[in-house]
Design a protein around this motif. Structure first.
Motif, short mmCIF file in Angstrom:
data_model
loop_
_atom_site.label_atom_id
_atom_site.label_comp_id
_atom_site.label_asym_id
_atom_site.label_seq_id
_atom_site.Cartn_x
_atom_site.Cartn_y
_atom_site.Cartn_z
N GLU A 47 63.70 59.70 42.33
CA GLU A 47 63.69 58.31 41.90
C GLU A 47 64.63 57.48 42.78
OE1 GLU A 47 62.70 58.99 37.16
OE2 GLU A 47 64.79 58.65 37.75
N VAL B 129 68.04 61.34 42.76
CA VAL B 129 68.08 59.89 42.92
C VAL B 129 68.56 59.52 44.32
CG1 VAL B 129 69.02 57.72 42.05
CG2 VAL B 129 68.52 59.58 40.47
N ARG C 66 70.40 63.63 39.81
CA ARG C 66 70.93 62.59 38.92
C ARG C 66 72.12 63.12 38.11
NH1 ARG C 66 69.13 57.99 36.23
NH2 ARG C 66 67.05 58.12 37.13
N ARG D 217 66.51 54.71 32.94
CA ARG D 217 65.58 55.75 33.30
C ARG D 217 64.42 55.75 32.31
NH1 ARG D 217 69.08 61.13 32.70
NH2 ARG D 217 67.13 62.04 33.43
#
Length: 203
Positions: free
Chosen positions: A152, A116, A94, A108
């Motif tokens: 993520e 990510v 990220r 977030r």
């Protein structure tokens, strides 16, 4: 008539490797369909607009992706089936994605070191065969090896409907849930007019 059921690919049939040194295959996945045509180059969710322009204000997306493929941290991973490039996942820490870091909509929930996933693409002959799972797993493995806390993504929830393939590059929530991710929260971002969720897999 329904869709023809396609045989799912096994891990042994798929080779997933970092995009480092493989610019031509990355271009085949995220570059223009026609030479000189428009393409996002998997950068619209990675860098700010100003970072994609040269000193004279001209777009330099292809050049930027070429530089990323030559750098120490790959911009993503490529999947091959029988030696043929079949899929792409754009992913990185990220902290290296200024657009994601500063976005007011791609919120977030954790202040930690996460990777990510920003893009998933599979060529038509290889769709609906489970290739997205192997692409995402490659990111998870790389992130874990690098010492990240989690991976993520911000996929859409089709809510029982269908999503045009050209707008499904952010991924579908179901793809990530199949790979062990959990929903964290619904964001203010949308794609194809559908809500995008923050999903997360702890490492």
């Amino acid at each position: 008539m329904g869709r023809t059921r396609r045989e799912r690919l096994t891990r042994e049939q798929v080779l997933v490797v970092p995009a480092t040194g493989r610019f031509d295959d990355v271009a085949a996945m995220v570059g223009p369909a026609q030479p000189g045509g428009p393409a996002c180059w998997c950068l619209s969710h990675r860098l700010l607009t100003a970072e994609l322009r040269d000193a004279d204000g001209h777009e330099r997306r292809e050049e930027v992706m070429r530089e990323l493929c030559a750098g120490p941290v790959p911009p993503g991973y490529l999947a091959y089936v029988d030696g043929e490039v079949a899929g792409w996942v754009g992913a990185a820490p990220r902290s290296s994605m200024s657009y994601v870091e500063r976005s007011s909509r791609l919120v977030r929930a954790h202040d930690d070191d996460a990777w990510v996933v920003i893009c998933l693409r599979v060529r038509p002959p290889f769709r609906r065969r489970g290739l997205t799972t192997w692409l995402v797993e490659a990111v998870v493995e790389a992130a874990a090896e690098a010492g990240a806390d989690a991976v993520e993504a911000y996929p859409v929830d089709p809510e029982g409907g269908r999503v045009d393939q050209s707008l499904a590059y952010v991924g579908l929530v179901g793809w990530f849930e199949d790979a062990g991710f959990e929903r964290v929260l619904r964001t203010g971002a949308t794609s194809a007019r559908l809500p995008r969720w923050l999903v997360r897999r702890e490492l």
